[in-house]
Design an enzyme around this catalytic site. Structure first.
Site, short mmCIF file in Angstrom:
data_model
loop_
_atom_site.label_atom_id
_atom_site.label_comp_id
_atom_site.label_asym_id
_atom_site.label_seq_id
_atom_site.Cartn_x
_atom_site.Cartn_y
_atom_site.Cartn_z
N ASN A 1 0.88 -1.18 0.00
CA ASN A 1 0.00 0.00 0.00
C ASN A 1 0.91 1.22 0.00
O ASN A 1 1.45 1.60 1.03
CB ASN A 1 -0.89 -0.05 1.25
CG ASN A 1 -1.68 1.23 1.44
OD1 ASN A 1 -1.76 2.06 0.53
ND2 ASN A 1 -2.26 1.40 2.62
N TRP A 2 1.06 1.81 -1.17
CA TRP A 2 2.00 2.93 -1.30
C TRP A 2 1.49 4.22 -0.68
O TRP A 2 2.24 5.19 -0.54
CB TRP A 2 2.33 3.18 -2.78
CG TRP A 2 3.07 2.07 -3.46
CD1 TRP A 2 3.38 0.84 -2.93
CD2 TRP A 2 3.58 2.07 -4.79
NE1 TRP A 2 4.05 0.09 -3.86
CE2 TRP A 2 4.20 0.82 -5.01
CE3 TRP A 2 3.59 3.01 -5.83
CZ2 TRP A 2 4.80 0.48 -6.22
CZ3 TRP A 2 4.19 2.68 -7.04
CH2 TRP A 2 4.79 1.43 -7.22
N LYS A 3 0.21 4.27 -0.41
CA LYS A 3 -0.42 5.50 0.11
C LYS A 3 -0.14 6.67 -0.84
O LYS A 3 -0.01 6.43 -2.04
CB LYS A 3 0.04 5.78 1.55
CG LYS A 3 -0.14 4.54 2.42
CD LYS A 3 -0.02 4.78 3.90
CE LYS A 3 -0.20 3.46 4.64
NZ LYS A 3 -0.19 3.62 6.10
N HIS B 1 -9.52 1.36 4.71
CA HIS B 1 -8.26 1.59 5.43
C HIS B 1 -8.50 2.58 6.57
O HIS B 1 -9.31 3.51 6.45
CB HIS B 1 -7.19 2.13 4.47
CG HIS B 1 -5.83 2.14 5.09
ND1 HIS B 1 -5.43 3.11 5.98
CD2 HIS B 1 -4.81 1.26 5.01
CE1 HIS B 1 -4.20 2.83 6.39
NE2 HIS B 1 -3.80 1.72 5.83
N GLU C 1 -6.93 5.02 7.61
CA GLU C 1 -6.70 6.43 7.27
C GLU C 1 -7.92 7.01 6.56
O GLU C 1 -8.20 8.21 6.69
CB GLU C 1 -5.43 6.56 6.41
CG GLU C 1 -4.19 6.39 7.28
CD GLU C 1 -2.99 5.80 6.57
OE1 GLU C 1 -2.96 5.77 5.33
OE2 GLU C 1 -2.06 5.33 7.27
N GLU D 1 -5.34 -4.61 10.63
CA GLU D 1 -4.34 -3.56 10.79
C GLU D 1 -4.64 -2.77 12.08
O GLU D 1 -5.43 -1.82 12.05
CB GLU D 1 -4.38 -2.61 9.60
CG GLU D 1 -4.09 -3.29 8.27
CD GLU D 1 -3.48 -2.31 7.27
OE1 GLU D 1 -2.41 -2.62 6.73
OE2 GLU D 1 -4.05 -1.23 7.04
N GLY E 1 2.44 2.57 10.64
CA GLY E 1 3.39 3.65 10.44
C GLY E 1 4.09 4.10 11.71
O GLY E 1 4.75 5.13 11.73
N SER F 1 3.39 -1.85 10.38
CA SER F 1 4.84 -1.93 10.60
C SER F 1 5.41 -3.33 10.33
O SER F 1 6.34 -3.75 11.03
CB SER F 1 5.21 -1.44 12.00
OG SER F 1 4.80 -0.09 12.17
N GLY G 1 2.78 -1.02 4.29
CA GLY G 1 2.83 0.41 3.98
C GLY G 1 4.26 0.86 3.76
O GLY G 1 4.83 0.67 2.68
N GLY G 2 4.87 1.44 4.77
CA GLY G 2 6.20 2.02 4.66
C GLY G 2 7.22 1.13 3.96
O GLY G 2 7.94 1.58 3.06
P1 PGA Z 1 2.77 0.43 7.64
O1 PGA Z 1 1.30 0.66 6.98
O2 PGA Z 1 3.29 -0.85 7.08
O3 PGA Z 1 3.55 1.64 7.21
O4 PGA Z 1 2.56 0.37 9.11
C1 PGA Z 1 0.43 -0.43 6.77
C2 PGA Z 1 -0.85 0.10 6.15
O5 PGA Z 1 -1.28 1.20 6.53
O6 PGA Z 1 -1.44 -0.56 5.27
#
Ligand code: PGA
Length: 253
Positions: A9-11, A95, A97, A167, A173, A212, A233-234
């Site tokens: 997930n590149w956001k 998600h 966010e 998640e 993050g 993470s 994500g990251g």
């Molecule tokens: P993260 O994000 O790996 O940076 O914690 C995961 C996500 O939000 O899908």
């Protein structure tokens, strides 16, 4: 046996050039993996790059969101049919966010899930509790309500066509990861909740962990009986890290 899935997930990160470079490195890195499904979810404008570069490879691509509407006068939204048109295999829905910054409710997210499914795009439904909710002992209540949003709208059959990602919001993050035991406990709870409606669908459902996940903890997390991969994500923005996580999925298959 469920086939592991590792999805990036590149956001809202990177440029066109970054997207090309990242996809090129991922193609090279996962080329010989046969037992793990790999996917990237770039921002909408870069989906065409994924389509161009990944067509003909085993790597899938998907979106980070989808409209709850089928089409028409909905400025700024992107329909599931359009995603399908772009060759998207997956669409992330719900998600945290988007729940937090875009006011998405379980009812809205259920409709997004149903739209993706109707167009033949596999929804990846994100569920997870905040730190406050965990500390209040509400984890199961919260993730159950996230799961039930889809159950109530589309029935248990919907989980035969989708993927779930657990998640925990406090792990996204932050560098803080749920321990394998903590994650496994919630994954087992989620599977059990769906098994209460249909055992076979629950057994076939892939439940990913996200929050993470990185090369150093991926193998142990994916090694848990009810963890079927990761939503990254990251670490999905660094080709070497993402490829290493895919390798953990391959080794655990
Ligand atoms: P993260 O994000 O790996 O940076 O914690 C995961 C996500 O939000 O899908």
């Amino acid at each position: 046996m469920r086939r592991p899935l590792i999805a990036g997930n590149w956001k809202m990160n990177g440029t066109k050039a970054d997207a090309e470079e990242l996809i090129r490195s991922i193609i090279a890195g996962v080329f010989e993996m046969r037992k793990v499904d790999v996917a990237v979810c770039p921002p909408f404008p870069y989906l065409f790059i994924a389509e161009q570069m990944l067509a003909g490879t085993a790597i899938g691509w998907g979106s980070q969101d989808v409209s709850r509407e089928e089409g028409g006068a909905f400025t700024g939204q992107v329909s599931a049919a359009m995603l399908k048109d772009f060759g998207c295999r997956y669409a992330i829905v719900g998600h945290s966010e988007r729940r937090q910054f875009n006011g998405e409710t379980d009812a809205i997210i259920g409709r997004k899930y149903a739209q993706a499914m109707a167009s033949g795009v596999v929804p990846i439904l994100c569920v997870g509790e905040t730190l406050e909710e965990r500390e209040q002992g509400k984890t199961e209540e919260v993730v159950a309500s996230h799961i039930d949003g889809v159950l109530n709208l589309a029935g248990v059959e919907a989980y035969g066509h989708g993927v779930v990602a657990y998640e925990p919001v406090w792990a996204i993050g932050t560098g803080v990861t749920a321990t394998p035991d903590q994650a496994q406990e919630v994954h087992a709870f989620l599977r059990e909740r769906i098994a209460n409606k249909n055992k076979e669908i629950a057994e076939g459902l892939r439940i990913l962990y996200g929050g993470s996940m990185k090369p150093g903890n991926a193998a142990e997390l994916i090694g848990q009986p009810d963890i079927d991969g990761g939503l990254i994500g990251g670490a999905s923005l660094k080709a070497a890290d993402f490829v290493a996580i895919c390798q953990a999925g391959e080794d655990n298959a």
